[in-house]
Design a protein around this motif. Structure first.
Motif, short mmCIF file in Angstrom:
data_model
loop_
_atom_site.label_atom_id
_atom_site.label_comp_id
_atom_site.label_asym_id
_atom_site.label_seq_id
_atom_site.Cartn_x
_atom_site.Cartn_y
_atom_site.Cartn_z
N CYS A 1 -2.55 11.34 -23.66
CA CYS A 1 -2.31 9.95 -24.06
C CYS A 1 -3.54 9.10 -23.76
O CYS A 1 -3.85 8.16 -24.49
CB CYS A 1 -1.11 9.42 -23.29
SG CYS A 1 -1.01 7.65 -23.20
N GLY B 1 -3.90 6.96 -21.50
CA GLY B 1 -3.62 5.66 -20.88
C GLY B 1 -3.07 4.59 -21.79
O GLY B 1 -2.89 3.45 -21.37
N GLY B 2 -2.82 4.93 -23.03
CA GLY B 2 -2.16 3.96 -23.91
C GLY B 2 -3.09 2.87 -24.40
O GLY B 2 -4.29 2.86 -24.12
N PRO C 1 0.31 -0.09 -18.40
CA PRO C 1 0.71 0.22 -19.78
C PRO C 1 2.10 -0.33 -20.13
O PRO C 1 2.92 -0.59 -19.25
CB PRO C 1 0.72 1.75 -19.81
CG PRO C 1 0.10 2.21 -18.55
CD PRO C 1 0.14 1.10 -17.57
N CYS D 1 1.52 10.58 -14.36
CA CYS D 1 2.18 10.89 -15.64
C CYS D 1 1.67 12.22 -16.21
O CYS D 1 0.47 12.43 -16.32
CB CYS D 1 1.90 9.76 -16.61
SG CYS D 1 2.50 10.07 -18.27
N THR E 1 5.42 7.62 -26.57
CA THR E 1 4.26 8.52 -26.55
C THR E 1 4.63 9.87 -25.95
O THR E 1 4.30 10.92 -26.50
CB THR E 1 3.12 7.90 -25.70
OG1 THR E 1 2.74 6.68 -26.30
CG2 THR E 1 1.91 8.82 -25.63
N ARG E 2 5.33 9.84 -24.83
CA ARG E 2 5.66 11.11 -24.18
C ARG E 2 6.59 11.96 -25.05
O ARG E 2 6.43 13.17 -25.16
CB ARG E 2 6.26 10.87 -22.79
CG ARG E 2 5.20 10.41 -21.79
CD ARG E 2 5.69 10.42 -20.36
NE ARG E 2 6.63 9.35 -20.10
CZ ARG E 2 6.35 8.26 -19.39
NH1 ARG E 2 5.16 8.10 -18.85
NH2 ARG E 2 7.27 7.34 -19.20
N VAL F 1 0.51 4.22 -12.70
CA VAL F 1 1.56 4.89 -13.45
C VAL F 1 0.99 6.06 -14.27
O VAL F 1 1.64 7.09 -14.43
CB VAL F 1 2.37 3.87 -14.29
CG1 VAL F 1 1.49 2.94 -15.04
CG2 VAL F 1 3.32 4.53 -15.26
N CYS F 2 -0.23 5.93 -14.73
CA CYS F 2 -0.84 7.03 -15.49
C CYS F 2 -1.19 8.21 -14.58
O CYS F 2 -1.06 9.37 -14.97
CB CYS F 2 -2.10 6.57 -16.21
SG CYS F 2 -1.79 5.29 -17.45
N CYS G 1 4.97 3.97 -23.62
CA CYS G 1 4.79 5.22 -22.86
C CYS G 1 5.89 6.20 -23.19
O CYS G 1 5.65 7.40 -23.39
CB CYS G 1 4.86 4.97 -21.36
SG CYS G 1 3.47 4.07 -20.70
N ALA H 1 1.58 13.16 -19.14
CA ALA H 1 0.96 13.02 -20.46
C ALA H 1 -0.46 12.46 -20.39
O ALA H 1 -1.09 12.24 -21.41
CB ALA H 1 1.82 12.12 -21.34
N ARG H 2 -0.97 12.26 -19.17
CA ARG H 2 -2.18 11.46 -19.04
C ARG H 2 -3.38 11.97 -19.85
O ARG H 2 -4.11 11.17 -20.42
CB ARG H 2 -2.57 11.25 -17.57
CG ARG H 2 -2.87 12.52 -16.78
CD ARG H 2 -2.89 12.20 -15.28
NE ARG H 2 -3.15 13.37 -14.45
CZ ARG H 2 -2.23 14.26 -14.12
NH1 ARG H 2 -0.99 14.14 -14.56
NH2 ARG H 2 -2.53 15.29 -13.34
#
Ligand code: SF4
Ligand code: SF4
Lengths: 493, 51
Positions: free
Chosen positions: A446, A448-449, A464, A440, A472-473, A436-437, A469, A442-443
């Motif tokens: 972020c 990876g959270g 995550p 994404c 965060t985004r 999922v990252c 997520c 935002a990787r």
């Protein structure tokens, strides 16, 4: 559905040019046509009324774009029907393509399907270089906050205080395991660390000795609920250059609804007085006032502004960490309100900065031009590798949130790390390893959270926590909006 | 400015070159950065590279 773009810009553009026009020219050219997935994972368009932006995920550059560029990129991203940009006109479309080409040439825009770059990590990613520690100096607290993830201080175990010797042994281990790393960080955490100030004083003194003997730089931070923050303790923090994190939830009613004394009494008045008094004594000292928002104050923007109005200029607000069944936890249906709060916060911050009464909001403080390197962004928080938490008894855990969770004890301050495989597992859970990252946008911001949230919600550090997520985004988009407004000197004009 | 290099529809507000930092495995002198909601650690500050 095939992941190819149904709209071929070459139908609209001049044939055979480089860059984006090359993209448009399709398969016979070297790079082929970009996939929609490539566009959406590497080019992030976002907008606020009156302003539109394009974040290039791979370079980290931020561009302001006009409506024509927005629509043309939208064709690539969302595969909107060709008719949707019919009003733009072939000339303008060609201009947009030219502009995007220029950015690609300059290196501030990646080609959509460029693969992620791998850093040249010659060093081990295992737990061999611990450089930050969280010392749980008190598994006890003088407050009883409704949402406390630490079980009001005990982290699921009994209440206890860390003996100074354990803290000193932890620092000895930190200096040993940090190898050639010069900058080290130590947090005093709890529970409530002020309940064990004697140990804190001894540990700081020991740390300063180690620092002097080794030439390393040791930075201390202390997180407190402020209930016992006396001028004397404040003076100690100032004299020893210790950064402070002060927990306050904002407006009196919001704060007092959750943050109570042991006997159930309100705390806001006393905490505010202590915190204000302390902050006034450190005009240049580092501090953050941090609040937690829950589903009971989704309008937390008013709490942030309340704190700013009270005179705090470094503020942080975070969503609560609690199990889904808790009355506090943020649920899917709460997200629109959470988003609206971040939007309003951006507006307010822009307006206040213009009026010369701006403040810092921790999560909006992105360092876009000179942020951390790719290697760091890949691995994020460093829990279990570069960062470990120490319990009052001296056990080592990957981080403060894993304390008390079964199977996560990594070792002990006296004997060191006995289970390096735990650190290795965290080291493997980087953004390129999580499906999922990988997709994404935002990787790289972020990273990876939070592993602890992922583990709590999904039972694995490989997936995550999805509501986290989404928050965060949104927060990152807000931060980028603010950064763009500042960089251009205008806001939504 | 050279007309060829003029951009009409985009304006770069922050130019960054994250990819270039891949050349190294990282000096690791940067602050640790907890990403969890439970901890606002000043040790993460605004995440500037220390180099
Ligand atoms: S943790 Fe979530 S928001 Fe962060 S990079 Fe991964 S998918 Fe994106
Ligand atoms: S796992 Fe989560 S709580 Fe622990 S250090 Fe990483 S981000 Fe912070």
């Amino acid at each position: 559905m095939p992941d190819l773009l149904p709209v071929r810009l070459q139908d609209l553009l001049h044939p055979r040019k480089s860059g984006v026009q090359e993209i448009a020219n399709g398969l016979e050219l070297q790079r082929g046509r970009p996939t929609r997935a490539g566009v959406s994972r590497n080019w992030r368009r976002f907008g606020v009324p009156g302003a539109r932006f394009l974040l290039d995920v791979q370079s980290g550059s931020l561009h302001c774009i006009d409506e024509a560029a927005w629509d043309v990129i939208g064709q690539l991203d969302e595969a909107v029907p060709r008719g949707a940009i019919a009003h733009i006109g072939a000339d303008q479309i060609a201009e947009v393509a030219h502009d995007l080409d220029m950015l690609i040439e300059e290196g501030t825009l990646s080609y959509p399907d460029d693969p992620d770059t791998m850093p040249n990590t010659g060093q081990t990613l295992g737990p061999g270089v611990v450089k930050a520690m969280c010392l749980h100096v008190a598994h006890d607290c003088d407050m009883r906050c409704g949402y406390c993830f630490a079980g009001t201080g005990g982290f699921g175990g009994g209440r206890s205080l860390m003996p100074a010797e354990v803290g000193c042994a932890a620092l000895d281990l930190l200096f040993k395991l940090s190898g050639g790393i010069r900058h080290l960080d130590v947090d005093f955490f709890g529970g409530e660390p002020l309940l064990n100030m004697e140990a804190v004083r001894t540990i700081v003194k020991h740390g300063r000795r180690l620092e002097a003997a080794s030439g390393k730089v040791l930075k201390f931070t202390l997180t407190t609920n402020c209930l016992g923050l006396t001028p004397d303790i404040g003076g100690f923090l100032n004299d020893n250059n210790i950064a402070a994190v002060l927990s306050i939830d904002g407006r009196p009613a919001v704060h007092d609804a959750v943050r109570r004394t042991e006997h159930g009494g309100p705390t806001h008045e006393r905490i505010m007085a202590n915190a204000l008094q302390f902050v006034q004594t450190r005009p240049d000292g580092e501090y953050y006032v941090r609040g937690t928002y829950t589903r009971r104050n989704l309008d937390f923007v008013d709490d942030v502004l309340y704190l700013a109005d009270m005179g705090f200029d470094s503020i942080s607000f975070e969503p609560v960490v609690s199990p889904p069944e808790s009355p506090y936890s943020i649920r899917e249906q709460d997200l629109p309100q959470v988003y609206a709060s971040y939007d309003r916060l951006v507006d307010e911050m822009i307006a206040r900065r213009r009026q010369g009464r701006g403040f810092r909001f921790f999560h909006f403080d992105l360092n876009l031009a000179n942020g951390p390197c790719l290697a760091k962004r890949l691995l994020g928080c460093g829990a279990g590798r570069e960062y470990v938490a120490v319990t009052p008894a001296g056990e080592l855990y990957p981080c403060h949130q894993f304390v008390g969770r079964d199977g996560f004890i990594m070792g002990d301050v006296r004997s060191g790390i006995a289970r390096p495989e735990i650190g290795s597992e965290f080291g493997r859970a980087h953004i390129y390893a999580k499906p999922v990252c990988r997709g994404c946008w935002a990787r790289y911001m972020c990273s990876g959270g939070c592993h602890a949230n992922a583990h709590q919600m999904n039972g694995t550090i490989a997936e995550p926590y999805s509501i986290g997520c989404r928050i965060t985004r949104k927060r990152l988009e807000s931060a980028l909006t603010l950064a763009a407004a500042e960089a251009t000197g205008d806001s939504r004009a | 400015m050279d007309k060829k290099n003029e951009k009409k529809h985009v304006k770069t507000v922050i130019a960054s070159n994250l990819k270039a930092t891949a050349a190294s495995g990282g000096c690791r002198e940067c602050q640790t950065s907890c990403q969890s909601a439970c901890k606002t650690s000043c040790t993460l500050g605004n995440q500037a590279c220390r180099k």
